[in-house]
Design a protein around this motif. Structure first.
Motif, PDB file in Angstrom:
ATOM      1  N   ASP A 278     -14.481   8.243  -4.001  1.00 24.57           N
ATOM      2  CA  ASP A 278     -13.657   7.984  -2.822  1.00 24.57           C
ATOM      3  C   ASP A 278     -13.194   6.527  -2.741  1.00 24.57           C
ATOM      4  O   ASP A 278     -12.570   6.128  -1.757  1.00 24.57           O
ATOM      5  N   GLY A 279     -13.494   5.727  -3.785  1.00 26.39           N
ATOM      6  CA  GLY A 279     -13.057   4.343  -3.827  1.00 26.39           C
ATOM      7  C   GLY A 279     -14.055   3.346  -3.269  1.00 26.39           C
ATOM      8  O   GLY A 279     -13.785   2.137  -3.266  1.00 26.39           O
ATOM      9  N   THR A 280     -15.207   3.805  -2.802  1.00 29.01           N
ATOM     10  CA  THR A 280     -16.214   2.891  -2.255  1.00 29.01           C
ATOM     11  C   THR A 280     -16.800   2.028  -3.365  1.00 29.01           C
ATOM     12  O   THR A 280     -17.251   2.543  -4.391  1.00 29.01           O
ATOM     13  N   HIS A 281     -16.789   0.719  -3.139  1.00 27.15           N
ATOM     14  CA  HIS A 281     -17.340  -0.224  -4.111  1.00 27.15           C
ATOM     15  C   HIS A 281     -18.838  -0.375  -3.882  1.00 27.15           C
ATOM     16  O   HIS A 281     -19.309  -0.312  -2.741  1.00 27.15           O
ATOM     17  N   PRO A 282     -19.633  -0.570  -4.956  1.00 23.32           N
ATOM     18  CA  PRO A 282     -21.088  -0.686  -4.795  1.00 23.32           C
ATOM     19  C   PRO A 282     -21.534  -1.822  -3.892  1.00 23.32           C
ATOM     20  O   PRO A 282     -22.654  -1.802  -3.373  1.00 23.32           O
ATOM     21  N   LEU A 283     -20.685  -2.845  -3.688  1.00 25.73           N
ATOM     22  CA  LEU A 283     -21.074  -3.980  -2.863  1.00 25.73           C
ATOM     23  C   LEU A 283     -20.660  -3.853  -1.402  1.00 25.73           C
ATOM     24  O   LEU A 283     -21.093  -4.653  -0.566  1.00 25.73           O
ATOM     25  N   THR A 284     -19.825  -2.896  -1.082  1.00 29.98           N
ATOM     26  CA  THR A 284     -19.226  -2.857   0.257  1.00 29.98           C
ATOM     27  C   THR A 284     -20.264  -2.765   1.369  1.00 29.98           C
ATOM     28  O   THR A 284     -20.253  -3.547   2.318  1.00 29.98           O
ATOM     29  N   ASP A 285     -21.172  -1.804   1.294  1.00 29.37           N
ATOM     30  CA  ASP A 285     -22.157  -1.639   2.359  1.00 29.37           C
ATOM     31  C   ASP A 285     -23.071  -2.846   2.466  1.00 29.37           C
ATOM     32  O   ASP A 285     -23.443  -3.253   3.571  1.00 29.37           O
ATOM     33  N   LEU A 286     -23.440  -3.414   1.341  1.00 29.66           N
ATOM     34  CA  LEU A 286     -24.316  -4.582   1.363  1.00 29.66           C
ATOM     35  C   LEU A 286     -23.621  -5.769   2.016  1.00 29.66           C
ATOM     36  O   LEU A 286     -24.225  -6.508   2.802  1.00 29.66           O
ATOM     37  N   LEU A 287     -22.340  -5.969   1.737  1.00 31.73           N
ATOM     38  CA  LEU A 287     -21.618  -7.096   2.305  1.00 31.73           C
ATOM     39  C   LEU A 287     -21.308  -6.887   3.783  1.00 31.73           C
ATOM     40  O   LEU A 287     -21.189  -7.864   4.539  1.00 31.73           O
ATOM     41  N   LEU A 288     -21.170  -5.634   4.211  1.00 33.87           N
ATOM     42  CA  LEU A 288     -20.964  -5.368   5.628  1.00 33.87           C
ATOM     43  C   LEU A 288     -22.223  -5.659   6.441  1.00 33.87           C
ATOM     44  O   LEU A 288     -22.138  -5.862   7.654  1.00 33.87           O
ATOM     45  N   ALA A 289     -23.373  -5.661   5.801  1.00 36.04           N
ATOM     46  CA  ALA A 289     -24.599  -6.162   6.429  1.00 36.04           C
ATOM     47  C   ALA A 289     -24.565  -7.679   6.276  1.00 36.04           C
ATOM     48  O   ALA A 289     -25.270  -8.262   5.455  1.00 36.04           O
ATOM     49  N   ASP A 290     -23.723  -8.316   7.088  1.00 32.83           N
ATOM     50  CA  ASP A 290     -23.286  -9.687   6.849  1.00 32.83           C
ATOM     51  C   ASP A 290     -24.188 -10.709   7.541  1.00 32.83           C
ATOM     52  O   ASP A 290     -23.906 -11.156   8.663  1.00 32.83           O
ATOM     53  N   PHE A 291     -25.278 -11.052   6.861  1.00 38.44           N
ATOM     54  CA  PHE A 291     -26.201 -12.073   7.346  1.00 38.44           C
ATOM     55  C   PHE A 291     -26.930 -12.654   6.134  1.00 38.44           C
ATOM     56  O   PHE A 291     -26.969 -12.033   5.060  1.00 38.44           O
ATOM     57  N   LEU A 292     -27.466 -13.846   6.293  1.00 39.81           N
ATOM     58  CA  LEU A 292     -28.297 -14.426   5.243  1.00 39.81           C
ATOM     59  C   LEU A 292     -29.669 -13.781   5.288  1.00 39.81           C
ATOM     60  O   LEU A 292     -30.168 -13.416   6.357  1.00 39.81           O
ATOM     61  N   VAL A 293     -30.301 -13.636   4.126  1.00 43.29           N
ATOM     62  CA  VAL A 293     -31.656 -13.099   4.038  1.00 43.29           C
ATOM     63  C   VAL A 293     -32.517 -14.128   3.329  1.00 43.29           C
ATOM     64  O   VAL A 293     -32.215 -14.537   2.199  1.00 43.29           O
TER      65      VAL A 293
END
Length: 385
Positions: A278-293
């Motif tokens: 469906d075009g979802t990139h492997p990094l998209t969900d991780l980057l949408l969790a947008d905070f420093l860890v």
């Protein structure tokens, strides 16, 4: 430029414009965490914090499930906030200079008072707070990054030009004992975000910031997102809760990231990331969790940005503190991540350090340049950033 000028609202009021966020273990003492928020890009001598806004660090315990590759961080609902507010300007009776005082309310409700630009800062039980004009620690060749996107090729040079050479920002630094203030039960791994909100009983979020260059690079308009070519998503994104984006525009953010991440992957002429049907990139969900860890149980490291996230993607245990130090070359890390997934040579913008590296002692950022250059004009292709 990291998060400098990340939207029309930020450009209109530089005092609330979040430029950078850093989080790292105290380099000298174990068990302590340092948080740094930079605002007011290209600040001049005499620049002051807004007395109509609150500047807030938000800290939440996080869990890492390294045995499930690609899964997201589990961020709990418990939150520890450090909220700094500032008085209006006061003219000193000594030499006519304008001064400003501030207060930082800690997660336990205690308040630490400080004077802006006082190197000593303010102190509470296990806490130190500084706020004032400092040299901008961020470094990057902005022109070549913009050219890379506009020309759709890697335009970086072996020796780049630091666009932020000798410019200043307003900084807020909070250093504290983690167990003493947050409690030992909260663990050692934390998700951290920063935001500016309107002061008063009904705060409105003005800017939010987690990882660098999410808005200005990863969510920039590059002509590849067919779903949205009109609205500047950055102002919408700035209004979102860093830990829980609302449902109204998340599909727009996801579309932009999917399109842009595929675009960046092809800049070196090959594809290193595999998207879903469906075009979802492997990094998209991780980057949408947008905070420093950051993991405060690991020792201080100057080049550990995104290492914990990489470990999560690769299904392994992380080996560094993660977070982001003041001297971390995040542009090289970011571009290497999105262009070749660390399967090839490090992609560098040719700028490896700031004008003056940050120190390992409070307040960490170098003193300001009292004769900063006039702000450089923004490259035309950066207007969409």
């Amino acid at each position: 430029m990291s998060d400098h000028l990340s939207g029309t609202r930020a450009e209109a009021d530089p005092a609330i414009d979040l430029a950078d966020l850093y989080a790292f273990p105290d380099p000298s003492r174990t068990g302590r965490l340092v948080l740094v928020m930079d605002v007011f890009p290209n600040a001049r001598p005499g620049a002051l914090f807004s007395d109509a806004a609150s500047y807030r660090f938000r800290v939440r315990p996080a869990a890492i499930t390294a045995d499930h590759p690609g899964s997201l961080f589990e961020v709990g609902p418990d939150e520890h906030a450090f909220t700094c507010t500032f008085s209006g300007p006061v003219e000193s009776d000594a030499d006519g200079e304008v001064t400003q005082s501030g207060t930082c309310v800690l997660p336990n409700g205690e308040a630490v008072a400080f004077q802006v630009n006082d190197e000593r800062g303010g102190e509470g039980r296990g806490v130190r707070v500084y706020a004032g004009l400092r040299l901008d620690p961020f470094f990057m060749d902005v022109g070549k990054e913009v050219e890379t996107r506009s020309e759709r090729r890697l335009a970086f040079l072996p020796k780049g030009t630091n666009t932020l050479q000798d410019v200043d920002v307003l900084s807020i630094v909070v250093e504290f004992d983690v167990a003493g203030l947050l409690g030992s039960a909260s663990g050692t791994v934390y998700a951290i975000a920063a935001e500016t909100v309107t002061a008063g009983p009904y705060p409105i979020r003005l800017e939010r910031l987690g990882r660098p260059e999410v808005k200005n690079v990863l969510m920039s308009e590059n002509g590849v997102d067919a779903a949205n070519k009109i609205v500047d998503l950055r102002d919408l994104y700035n209004g979102e809760d860093p830990f829980r984006p609302g449902p109204h525009y998340v599909s727009a953010y996801r579309s932009r990231l999917n399109a842009n991440l595929a675009f960046f992957d092809g800049l070196d002429g090959r594809l290193d990331w595999t998207t879903q049907p469906d075009g979802t990139h492997p990094l998209t969900d991780l980057l949408l969790a947008d905070f420093l860890v950051v993991d405060v149980a690991k020792p201080y490291a100057e080049d550990s940005y995104f290492e914990i996230e990489r470990a999560l993607l690769e299904g392994r245990q992380h080996t560094t503190c993660g977070g982001r130090s003041l001297n971390d070359d995040v542009i090289d890390t970011l571009y290497t991540l999105v262009v070749n997934a660390f399967h090839g040579p490090r992609v560098s913008d040719g700028v490896d350090r700031a004008t003056t590296p940050a120190s390992r002692e409070f307040p960490y950022l170098p003193p300001p340049n009292l004769n900063p250059p006039e702000p450089a004009s923004v490259p035309p292709a950066a207007a969409s950033r």
